[in-house]
Design a protein around this motif. Structure first.
Motif, short mmCIF file in Angstrom:
data_model
loop_
_atom_site.label_atom_id
_atom_site.label_comp_id
_atom_site.label_asym_id
_atom_site.label_seq_id
_atom_site.Cartn_x
_atom_site.Cartn_y
_atom_site.Cartn_z
N ASP A 173 1.65 -1.98 0.31
CA ASP A 173 2.36 -2.84 1.35
C ASP A 173 3.68 -2.97 1.37
OD1 ASP A 173 -0.44 -3.58 2.07
OD2 ASP A 173 -0.63 -5.08 0.70
N THR A 175 7.04 -1.20 -1.27
CA THR A 175 7.49 -0.50 -2.46
C THR A 175 9.06 -0.69 -2.42
OG1 THR A 175 8.53 1.62 -1.52
CG2 THR A 175 6.04 1.56 -1.86
N ASN A 177 13.00 -0.27 -4.67
CA ASN A 177 13.59 0.38 -5.80
C ASN A 177 14.40 -0.71 -6.43
OD1 ASN A 177 15.63 1.92 -6.97
ND2 ASN A 177 15.70 3.38 -5.37
N HIS A 198 0.07 -13.49 7.28
CA HIS A 198 0.31 -11.93 7.44
C HIS A 198 -0.45 -11.64 8.89
CE1 HIS A 198 2.91 -10.95 4.34
NE2 HIS A 198 2.42 -11.40 3.62
N ALA A 199 0.20 -10.50 9.12
CA ALA A 199 -0.17 -10.06 10.42
C ALA A 199 -2.00 -9.60 10.44
CB ALA A 199 0.18 -8.67 10.69
N PHE B 120 11.93 2.64 5.04
CA PHE B 120 10.85 3.25 5.50
C PHE B 120 9.69 2.74 5.88
CE2 PHE B 120 7.05 6.03 5.75
CZ PHE B 120 7.47 7.07 6.42
N HIS B 122 6.14 2.18 7.55
CA HIS B 122 4.77 2.76 7.85
C HIS B 122 3.73 1.72 8.17
CE1 HIS B 122 2.75 2.06 4.04
NE2 HIS B 122 4.05 1.83 3.77
N ASP B 173 14.96 2.82 -0.48
CA ASP B 173 15.20 1.43 -1.20
C ASP B 173 14.09 0.50 -1.23
OD1 ASP B 173 17.77 2.48 -2.08
OD2 ASP B 173 18.62 1.49 -0.33
N ILE B 174 13.35 0.72 0.00
CA ILE B 174 12.39 -0.16 0.39
C ILE B 174 11.52 0.38 1.23
CG2 ILE B 174 13.60 -1.53 1.93
CD1 ILE B 174 12.11 -4.16 1.25
N THR B 175 10.13 0.37 1.20
CA THR B 175 9.20 0.70 2.40
C THR B 175 8.47 -0.42 2.49
OG1 THR B 175 7.40 1.46 0.96
CG2 THR B 175 9.34 3.05 1.06
N LEU B 176 7.88 -0.18 3.88
CA LEU B 176 7.07 -1.59 4.31
C LEU B 176 6.12 -1.15 5.03
CD1 LEU B 176 10.30 -3.72 5.17
CD2 LEU B 176 8.62 -4.49 3.26
N ASN B 177 4.90 -1.77 4.91
CA ASN B 177 3.82 -1.44 5.72
C ASN B 177 3.63 -2.58 6.89
OD1 ASN B 177 1.17 -1.61 6.89
ND2 ASN B 177 0.24 -0.83 5.00
N SER B 178 4.27 -2.35 8.16
CA SER B 178 4.40 -3.25 8.86
C SER B 178 2.84 -3.89 9.58
CB SER B 178 5.21 -2.71 10.31
OG SER B 178 4.62 -1.44 10.93
N GLY B 179 1.97 -2.63 9.37
CA GLY B 179 0.65 -3.17 10.02
C GLY B 179 0.03 -4.55 9.13
N VAL B 180 0.22 -4.31 7.99
CA VAL B 180 -0.07 -5.57 7.02
C VAL B 180 0.74 -6.72 6.93
CG1 VAL B 180 -0.47 -6.12 4.68
CG2 VAL B 180 -1.54 -3.92 5.52
N LEU B 181 2.06 -6.64 6.96
CA LEU B 181 3.17 -7.41 6.67
C LEU B 181 3.48 -8.22 8.09
CD1 LEU B 181 5.38 -5.63 4.22
CD2 LEU B 181 3.42 -7.34 3.65
N GLY B 182 3.23 -7.49 9.09
CA GLY B 182 3.89 -8.10 10.47
C GLY B 182 5.22 -7.67 10.74
N PRO B 185 8.17 -10.60 9.39
CA PRO B 185 8.42 -10.67 8.12
C PRO B 185 9.17 -9.45 7.63
CG PRO B 185 6.14 -11.29 8.47
CD PRO B 185 6.73 -10.72 9.97
N ILE B 189 12.81 -9.68 5.73
CA ILE B 189 13.07 -9.35 4.39
C ILE B 189 14.38 -8.36 4.45
CG2 ILE B 189 12.21 -7.61 2.69
CD1 ILE B 189 9.46 -8.71 3.29
#
Lengths: 203, 203
Positions: A173, A175, A177, A198-199, B120, B122, B173-182, B185, B189
């Motif tokens: 969900d 990652t 660095n 959460h969504a 990023f 996803h 530096d950071i990847t976020l799953n927008s589907g799960v997190l919304g 949020p 962040i």
């Protein structure tokens, strides 16, 4: 009821374990890391030392060797057996309540059993090399070599038992660095996400 | 002086563009997305429509086709020329001040020129399919096919010009799953990270 659980996968030397511990302290929930080894020893009949040497981040005498030797009976290695025990221990802990679990394929094991916030912590080679030398001291092997070796083993272990690619964004969900962002900001972000609605109705 | 810049790479349909716009609004800095096309048209002599059709997320008549045709002279395609123009436009914008830049390899282009927070975004296929149908309507092609096609083009484009793997954790530096997190949020962040002092003295 599905408990809220944070699973932290991490590159060796990225500070993922420290982030997990600090996060758990901040949230007031337990963090399982070395504790898993003790529980696995209890349930498996192996010594804690044997478990530690044959689990995900093992050094020499590792699971890679174990895949071809150390079999209790043909076709099923001690490593396979330990994965089953590990799975059982993690499922039991997830039943007990919210927690942070560091490593050990917990994100995969709990995919249907808990509302997981799935985290991956990484950092550049230089930051990690500094960290492991500061934490574990110098070794004969160069730190970069130790890092590459350990990451390779973790990736292969994860792939073997989960059929997923370790460190691939789609499995997490979030990652982070930790080398660029710093450990404390990572903890703050994860605490914030853990508490937020959460969504998808999960964590 | 190196400005603070957020670069947002994103899977098609993940809401990365929306996150970029909202983040920029919240931070009170400009967000460059479609604006880049207009500027590229001005600098290149091509029409905005031509640029749009031949840039990173192009459909039919895309850069993949352009790699083998549409060459102004041998060995150097119009697509190669547009990458150079794009690079120039992004470097100029980064000189002007802090901003958010969506897509177009900005993370790579600005690697030495700015203090970048490299993001990023996803999401799972289902969430993205819903989103593109809601946003762009139904097409003859199934949404999943459209998503896979567009992601593949973005990945190939990024790899071609940066020699890096699109969506690989080590590039961000950071990847976020927008589907799960919304989406909200995610914006919160990123705003928090943008403002915080960082471990490496960057953003």
């Amino acid at each position: 009821m599905k408990h809220r659980i944070v699973t932290i996968s991490r590159q060796f030397g990225s500070g993922g374990r420290t982030i997990g511990r600090q996060l758990a302290r901040q949230l007031g929930i337990p963090c399982y890391d070395h504790e898993l080894i003790v529980k696995m020893a209890e349930q498996s009949g192996f010594t804690a030392q044997y478990v530690a040497e044959h689990q995900e981040s093992a050094g020499p005498g590792s699971w890679l060797a174990g895949a071809f030797s150390g079999r209790s009976y043909p076709g099923f290695s001690n490593q396979d057996y330990l994965w089953k025990v590990q799975r059982q221990v993690i499922l039991e802990l997830a039943e007990q309540g919210p927690c942070v679990i560091v490593g050990r394929g917990a994100d995969y094991i709990l995919r249907d059993q808990a509302d997981c916030l799935r985290v991956f912590i990484h950092a550049d080679m230089e930051t990690r090399a500094h960290r492991i030398v500061a934490q574990y001291g110098e070794r004969d092997q160069a730190p970069e070599k130790r890092l590459r070796d350990k990451d390779k083993r973790r990736a292969a272990y994860y792939q073997l038992y989960t059929d997923r690619k370790w460190g691939a964004v789609e499995n997490y969900d979030i990652t982070l660095n930790s080398g660029v962002l710093g450990l404390e900001p990572c903890v703050a972000i994860l605490a914030q996400l853990y508490k937020a609605p959460h969504a998808d109705g999960g964590i």
